[in-house]
Design an enzyme around this catalytic site. Structure first.
Site, PDB file in Angstrom:
ATOM      1  N   ASP A  29      -4.212 -28.855  33.300  1.00 49.61           N
ATOM      2  CA  ASP A  29      -5.156 -28.814  34.434  1.00 49.61           C
ATOM      3  C   ASP A  29      -6.021 -30.072  34.479  1.00 49.61           C
ATOM      4  O   ASP A  29      -6.301 -30.679  33.452  1.00 49.61           O
ATOM      5  CB  ASP A  29      -6.042 -27.560  34.293  1.00 49.61           C
ATOM      6  CG  ASP A  29      -6.714 -27.191  35.603  1.00 49.61           C
ATOM      7  OD1 ASP A  29      -6.344 -27.745  36.669  1.00 49.61           O
ATOM      8  OD2 ASP A  29      -7.627 -26.342  35.569  1.00 49.61           O
ATOM      9  N   ASN A  31      -5.652 -32.709  37.002  1.00 48.95           N
ATOM     10  CA  ASN A  31      -5.047 -33.902  37.625  1.00 48.95           C
ATOM     11  C   ASN A  31      -5.847 -34.382  38.832  1.00 48.95           C
ATOM     12  O   ASN A  31      -6.072 -35.574  39.014  1.00 48.95           O
ATOM     13  CB  ASN A  31      -3.622 -33.606  38.097  1.00 48.95           C
ATOM     14  CG  ASN A  31      -2.693 -33.264  36.953  1.00 48.95           C
ATOM     15  OD1 ASN A  31      -3.056 -33.415  35.797  1.00 48.95           O
ATOM     16  ND2 ASN A  31      -1.500 -32.803  37.277  1.00 48.95           N
ATOM     17  N   ARG A  33      -9.050 -33.860  39.589  1.00 51.88           N
ATOM     18  CA  ARG A  33     -10.348 -34.437  39.212  1.00 51.88           C
ATOM     19  C   ARG A  33     -10.183 -35.813  38.576  1.00 51.88           C
ATOM     20  O   ARG A  33     -10.980 -36.716  38.804  1.00 51.88           O
ATOM     21  CB  ARG A  33     -11.085 -33.475  38.260  1.00 51.88           C
ATOM     22  CG  ARG A  33     -11.855 -32.407  39.019  1.00 51.88           C
ATOM     23  CD  ARG A  33     -12.224 -31.262  38.127  1.00 51.88           C
ATOM     24  NE  ARG A  33     -11.058 -30.438  37.834  1.00 51.88           N
ATOM     25  CZ  ARG A  33     -11.014 -29.514  36.869  1.00 51.88           C
ATOM     26  NH1 ARG A  33     -12.058 -29.341  36.088  1.00 51.88           N
ATOM     27  NH2 ARG A  33      -9.926 -28.795  36.689  1.00 51.88           N
ATOM     28  N   HIS A  46      -1.437 -36.261  39.614  1.00 52.87           N
ATOM     29  CA  HIS A  46      -0.207 -35.541  39.240  1.00 52.87           C
ATOM     30  C   HIS A  46       0.818 -36.520  38.680  1.00 52.87           C
ATOM     31  O   HIS A  46       1.483 -36.248  37.692  1.00 52.87           O
ATOM     32  CB  HIS A  46       0.390 -34.830  40.458  1.00 52.87           C
ATOM     33  CG  HIS A  46      -0.507 -33.753  41.026  1.00 52.87           C
ATOM     34  ND1 HIS A  46      -1.152 -32.838  40.232  1.00 52.87           N
ATOM     35  CD2 HIS A  46      -0.847 -33.453  42.319  1.00 52.87           C
ATOM     36  CE1 HIS A  46      -1.858 -32.025  41.013  1.00 52.87           C
ATOM     37  NE2 HIS A  46      -1.694 -32.377  42.269  1.00 52.87           N
ATOM     38  N   ASN A  77      -0.518 -21.718  43.419  1.00 56.44           N
ATOM     39  CA  ASN A  77      -0.524 -23.129  43.815  1.00 56.44           C
ATOM     40  C   ASN A  77       0.208 -23.376  45.139  1.00 56.44           C
ATOM     41  O   ASN A  77       0.027 -24.421  45.773  1.00 56.44           O
ATOM     42  CB  ASN A  77       0.067 -24.028  42.720  1.00 56.44           C
ATOM     43  CG  ASN A  77      -0.833 -24.183  41.506  1.00 56.44           C
ATOM     44  OD1 ASN A  77      -0.365 -24.377  40.387  1.00 56.44           O
ATOM     45  ND2 ASN A  77      -2.158 -24.101  41.701  1.00 56.44           N
ATOM     46  N   LEU A 204      -7.729 -18.062  32.463  1.00 54.92           N
ATOM     47  CA  LEU A 204      -6.272 -18.002  32.295  1.00 54.92           C
ATOM     48  C   LEU A 204      -5.523 -18.315  33.589  1.00 54.92           C
ATOM     49  O   LEU A 204      -4.359 -18.701  33.551  1.00 54.92           O
ATOM     50  CB  LEU A 204      -5.852 -16.619  31.780  1.00 54.92           C
ATOM     51  CG  LEU A 204      -6.402 -16.232  30.407  1.00 54.92           C
ATOM     52  CD1 LEU A 204      -5.925 -14.839  30.014  1.00 54.92           C
ATOM     53  CD2 LEU A 204      -5.981 -17.247  29.340  1.00 54.92           C
ATOM     54  N   GLU A 216      -4.400 -17.525  20.096  1.00 55.87           N
ATOM     55  CA  GLU A 216      -5.626 -18.304  19.894  1.00 55.87           C
ATOM     56  C   GLU A 216      -5.824 -19.205  21.111  1.00 55.87           C
ATOM     57  O   GLU A 216      -4.890 -19.897  21.531  1.00 55.87           O
ATOM     58  CB  GLU A 216      -5.521 -19.169  18.626  1.00 55.87           C
ATOM     59  CG  GLU A 216      -5.443 -18.373  17.342  1.00 55.87           C
ATOM     60  CD  GLU A 216      -6.684 -17.522  17.088  1.00 55.87           C
ATOM     61  OE1 GLU A 216      -7.806 -17.975  17.426  1.00 55.87           O
ATOM     62  OE2 GLU A 216      -6.532 -16.406  16.564  1.00 55.87           O
TER      63      GLU A 216
HETATM   64  C1  IPE Z   1      -3.636 -23.404  36.755  1.00 58.03           C
HETATM   65  O1  IPE Z   1      -4.456 -24.405  37.262  1.00 58.03           O
HETATM   66  C2  IPE Z   1      -2.201 -23.636  37.121  1.00 58.03           C
HETATM   67  C3  IPE Z   1      -1.561 -24.804  36.525  1.00 58.03           C
HETATM   68  C4  IPE Z   1      -2.123 -25.674  35.732  1.00 58.03           C
HETATM   69  C5  IPE Z   1      -0.184 -24.976  36.862  1.00 58.03           C
HETATM   70  P1  IPE Z   1      -5.197 -24.251  38.652  1.00 58.03           P
HETATM   71  O2  IPE Z   1      -5.931 -25.518  38.886  1.00 58.03           O
HETATM   72  O3  IPE Z   1      -4.239 -23.825  39.707  1.00 58.03           O
HETATM   73  O4  IPE Z   1      -6.194 -23.039  38.372  1.00 58.03           O
HETATM   74  P2  IPE Z   1      -7.574 -22.659  39.044  1.00 58.03           P
HETATM   75  O5  IPE Z   1      -7.360 -22.620  40.524  1.00 58.03           O
HETATM   76  O6  IPE Z   1      -8.567 -23.702  38.661  1.00 58.03           O
HETATM   77  O7  IPE Z   1      -7.921 -21.330  38.451  1.00 58.03           O
HETATM   78  C1  IPE Z   2      -3.190 -29.312  37.526  1.00 55.71           C
HETATM   79  O1  IPE Z   2      -4.161 -30.138  38.070  1.00 55.71           O
HETATM   80  C2  IPE Z   2      -1.872 -29.410  38.233  1.00 55.71           C
HETATM   81  C3  IPE Z   2      -1.495 -28.203  38.984  1.00 55.71           C
HETATM   82  C4  IPE Z   2      -2.202 -27.125  39.095  1.00 55.71           C
HETATM   83  C5  IPE Z   2      -0.209 -28.207  39.627  1.00 55.71           C
HETATM   84  P1  IPE Z   2      -4.993 -29.722  39.357  1.00 55.71           P
HETATM   85  O2  IPE Z   2      -4.254 -30.189  40.557  1.00 55.71           O
HETATM   86  O3  IPE Z   2      -5.305 -28.275  39.340  1.00 55.71           O
HETATM   87  O4  IPE Z   2      -6.296 -30.586  39.159  1.00 55.71           O
HETATM   88  P2  IPE Z   2      -7.798 -30.129  39.434  1.00 55.71           P
HETATM   89  O5  IPE Z   2      -8.022 -28.848  38.707  1.00 55.71           O
HETATM   90  O6  IPE Z   2      -7.930 -29.960  40.914  1.00 55.71           O
HETATM   91  O7  IPE Z   2      -8.616 -31.242  38.891  1.00 55.71           O
HETATM   92 MG    MG Z   3      -6.836 -27.205  38.572  1.00 53.64          MG
END
Ligand code: IPE
Ligand code: IPE
Ligand code: MG
Length: 263
Positions: A29, A31, A33, A46, A77, A204, A216
């Site tokens: 998670d 990418n 930001r 990404h 997503n 989660l 854990e």
């Molecule tokens: C969880 O991250 C899914 C993946 C990393 C694939 P998200 O960015 O989708 O989760 P939320 O929306 O912050 O809970």
């Molecule tokens: C995780 O990064 C990648 C996927 C969920 C596919 P995010 O795209 O959720 O990045 P943030 O959470 O918006 O920073």
């Molecule tokens: Mg995210």
């Protein structure tokens, strides 16, 4: 893509090989930001995250971790803008094609779980090719969670078992914990010992809800595109410093651990 550092570059490592987790699951998670912080488009985050995937996979392989799950795309997503979803799908397709050679060289087997039928046809084809090409590899299994949701998986499993009961193939009393675990997409994969989530989010997000019962949990502020070998090692050190009890007292941990391993 940058190459990864050999683990020999980390001489101060105090990891015990005998206490490595069998299965590490990662919520990749942060990418978006990471890109925002640099004034870049989310997709750039990404794209850069692919380097982290390679680093994590190859470091885990070098460390002898037999199972690694990468949560790459959640059921939820799909709610993101079409352009981002399309970018992620193209990235996935390219990843599957470009990494195949490296995976073969390292004996890595790829499996996938989730609502795979929702993936675009070219991604499904690339996935199928990678899964088939790597099927005999034995050094490590990388499970890709794609269009995956923990609740959806549990509901689907309950429905399949109910259908089996209705058709007279099994009796209700045969549905116990091992049977239920064995009907999940992770039937052949042990429960995760360690979950790592990057980007500082402490949740989660519908990942492996059944499988994480006694896992854990490790959360790090590091954004996924910055995640490298050192971050995995830090998580493993934290893991090895913990005492797992599975609800029992220290003396009985072994028995409790085998009870908690539903499959
Ligand atoms: C969880 O991250 C899914 C993946 C990393 C694939 P998200 O960015 O989708 O989760 P939320 O929306 O912050 O809970
Ligand atoms: C995780 O990064 C990648 C996927 C969920 C596919 P995010 O795209 O959720 O990045 P943030 O959470 O918006 O920073
Ligand atoms: Mg995210």
């Amino acid at each position: 893509m940058t190459s990864t550092l050999p683990l020999a570059e980390f001489p101060n490592l105090s990891l015990e090989p005998a206490r490595m987790p069998r299965h590490v699951a990662m919520v990749m998670d942060g990418n978006g930001r990471w890109a925002n912080q640099r004034g870049l488009a989310r997709c750039e985050g990404h794209r850069r995250g692919k380097d982290s995937v390679r680093a994590a996979v190859e470091a885990a392989r070098e460390l002898g971790i037999p199972y690694l799950t990468l949560f790459a795309f959640s059921t939820e997503n799909w709610l993101r803008p079409g352009v981002e979803v399309r970018f992620l799908m193209q990235l996935l397709q390219r990843y599957l094609t470009t990494e195949l050679k490296r995976m073969m060289k390292r004996g890595i087997r790829v499996v996938a779980l989730g609502e795979l039928e929702r993936l675009p046809a070219p991604v499904r084809r690339a996935l199928q090719q990678t899964i088939e090409a790597t099927a005999e590899n034995r050094a490590m299994t990388v499970a890709l969670a794609l269009s995956y949701g923990g609740r959806q998986e549990i509901v689907k499993t309950a429905r399949r078992l109910t259908e089996a009961v209705a058709a007279g193939r099994i009796r209700p009393e045969q549905i116990d914990e091992p049977a239920f675990a064995g009907a999940l997409a992770t039937a052949d994969i042990p429960d995760p010992d360690l979950l790592i989530r990057t980007s500082g989010e402490i949740r989660l997000s519908n990942f492996y809800l059944f499988q994480l019962a006694y896992t854990e949990l490790y959360f790090t502020e590091t954004l996924w595109p910055d995640f490298r070998e050192r971050d995995l090692l830090a998580a493993l050190e934290a893991y090895q410093a913990r005492q797992r009890r599975f609800g029992a007292l220290v003396e009985n941990v072994a028995a409790a651990a085998s009870l908690s391993a539903a499959n």
